[in-house]
Design an enzyme around this catalytic site. Structure first.
Site, PDB file in Angstrom:
ATOM      1  N   CYS A  51      63.934  70.774  22.510  1.00  0.00           N
ATOM      2  CA  CYS A  51      64.187  72.211  22.696  1.00  0.00           C
ATOM      3  C   CYS A  51      63.672  72.987  21.485  1.00  0.00           C
ATOM      4  CB  CYS A  51      65.677  72.471  22.905  1.00  0.00           C
ATOM      5  SG  CYS A  51      66.063  74.203  23.244  1.00  0.00           S
ATOM      6  N   CYS A  52      63.949  72.492  20.274  1.00  0.00           N
ATOM      7  CA  CYS A  52      63.447  73.156  19.061  1.00  0.00           C
ATOM      8  C   CYS A  52      61.920  73.134  19.030  1.00  0.00           C
ATOM      9  CB  CYS A  52      64.001  72.489  17.806  1.00  0.00           C
ATOM     10  SG  CYS A  52      65.723  72.876  17.422  1.00  0.00           S
ATOM     11  N   CYS A  70      73.724  76.906  19.236  1.00  0.00           N
ATOM     12  CA  CYS A  70      73.643  75.812  18.252  1.00  0.00           C
ATOM     13  C   CYS A  70      74.203  76.199  16.901  1.00  0.00           C
ATOM     14  CB  CYS A  70      72.192  75.357  18.103  1.00  0.00           C
ATOM     15  SG  CYS A  70      71.484  74.733  19.636  1.00  0.00           S
ATOM     16  N   CYS A  76      65.232  71.683  12.240  1.00  0.00           N
ATOM     17  CA  CYS A  76      64.709  72.028  13.557  1.00  0.00           C
ATOM     18  C   CYS A  76      63.271  71.583  13.761  1.00  0.00           C
ATOM     19  CB  CYS A  76      64.825  73.527  13.778  1.00  0.00           C
ATOM     20  SG  CYS A  76      64.086  74.475  12.454  1.00  0.00           S
TER      21      CYS A  76
HETATM   22 FE1  SF4 Z   1      67.059  75.085  21.278  1.00  0.00          FE
HETATM   23 FE2  SF4 Z   1      69.279  75.062  19.786  1.00  0.00          FE
HETATM   24 FE3  SF4 Z   1      66.864  74.452  18.711  1.00  0.00          FE
HETATM   25 FE4  SF4 Z   1      67.482  76.971  19.431  1.00  0.00          FE
HETATM   26  S1  SF4 Z   1      68.441  75.738  17.766  1.00  0.00           S
HETATM   27  S2  SF4 Z   1      65.582  75.935  19.807  1.00  0.00           S
HETATM   28  S3  SF4 Z   1      68.682  76.617  21.314  1.00  0.00           S
HETATM   29  S4  SF4 Z   1      68.033  73.282  20.257  1.00  0.00           S
END
Ligand code: SF4
Length: 238
Positions: free
Chosen positions: A110-111, A196, A221
Site C-alpha cells: 500500500c505504501c 495508520c 514507509c
Molecule cells: Fe497505505 Fe497506511 Fe502506507 Fe498510507 S501509511 S500508504 S494508508 S499503508
C-alpha cells in the site's frame, strides 16, 4: 548565541548550499512540525527549492488543511503528487481498502502504491531532495546523517534537521509563529495516513502511533531506503 539560533544558522547554511550546488532540488514535506520548520526557512530565504507533498488519498483533514495554511501564510502553493488511480484500484479490488492491517507485506505494498511510486515521480529530474527527518524520531533513524548518497534515486538526500531535538522544533515554530498541524496538539507527534496513525500516550516513543501493530524495526514507509542503497555521509561542509 543560543543553541537554537546556532542550529538555525547551520540549517540555513545547509539549505543555501543545497540551492547553490544541487539545483534543481526539492523538499518532500509531510506537512508535519519538522516540515514546517524547513518550509519556513526555505520560503523566508526565497531559496529556489520546490516543495511538494504526497497526497496519498488517506490523509487526515487536518493535514490537508495545512496546504491552505501554507498558502495563506506564505502565498505558496505546495505541489501535490498523487498515486496512480489504476494502481490504487488494483490494490483495493485485489486486497481490500484496509489490507495494510493484514501483514507487513500488504502494508508495504500500500505504501509503495500510495507513496513510493509518486515519490519517484516527484524526485525525477532533480539533483537532490530534502526531508524533515530527525535522528531522535525513531530507532530506524538513529544513524541518520545530514547528507546521504541516495543511490536508489540517483541523487543526494539531505536531512538538515538530523540533530535537532523535538524541543528545538517546537521552540522554532512558536518563536516564529509558524503554522502547524492541529493533530500535534492531540497526541500525534508523528503524522502519516489517517488509518495508520494514532495518538500516543505520554512517555511513548514519538513514532509509537505509526503502524502501531508492527515491530519498530519495520516502521518505515519505503520512502527512506537504507538497505545498501543509501550511504551515510557523516559530515557536511557548509
Ligand atoms: Fe497505505 Fe497506511 Fe502506507 Fe498510507 S501509511 S500508504 S494508508 S499503508
Amino acid at each position: 548565541m543560543s543553541d537554537l539560533h546556532r542550529r538555525v544558522e547551520e540549517t540555513n547554511a545547509i539549505l543555501a548550499r543545497i540551492a547553490r550546488d544541487y539545483s534543481p532540488a526539492v523538499f518532500a514535506s509531510s506537512l508535519a512540525a519538522e516540515d514546517m520548520v524547513l518550509t519556513d526557512l526555505i520560503l523566508k530565504a526565497k531559496l529556489p527549492i520546490g516543495i511538494f507533498s504526497l497526497e496519498t488519498g488517506r490523509l487526515h483533514a487536518e493535514t490537508l488543511d495545512m496546504l491552505n495554511r501554507v498558502r495563506e501564510t506564505y502565498g505558496y502553493e505546495i505541489a501535490l503528487f498523487r498515486p496512480q488511480p489504476e494502481a490504487v484500484e488494483a490494490y483495493v479490488s485485489q486486497n481490500g481498502l484496509n489490507a495494510f492491517y493484514d501483514s507487513v507485506e500488504m502494508r508495504k505494498e500500500c505504501c509503495r502504491v500510495r507513496k513510493v511510486e509518486p515519490l519517484g515521480r516527484a524526485l525525477s529530474g532533480n539533483k537532490a531532495w530534502i526531508t524533515g527527518q530527525r535522528r531522535a524520531q525513531s530507532t530506524t533513524r538513529a544513524e541518520l546523517a545530514v547528507q546521504e548518497d541516495d543511490a536508489a534515486h540517483g541523487m543526494q538526500k539531505f536531512n538538515p534537521l538530523a540533530d535537532w531535538s523535538e524541543q528545538d522544533v517546537w521552540d522554532y515554530l512558536r518563536a516564529n509563529k509558524v503554522p502547524y498541524n492541529a493533530l500535534h496538539e492531540r497526541g500525534y507527534p508523528s503524522i502519516g495516513c489517517e488509518p495508520c496513525t494514532r495518538a500516543i500516550q505520554p512517555g511513548e516513543d514519538v513514532r509509537a502511533g505509526r503502524w502501531w501493530w508492527e515491530n519498530p524495526e519495520s516502521k518505515e514507509c519505503g520512502l527512506h531506503v537504507v538497505d545498501g542503497k543509501l550511504i551515510r555521509i557523516k559530515s557536511v561542509a557548509a
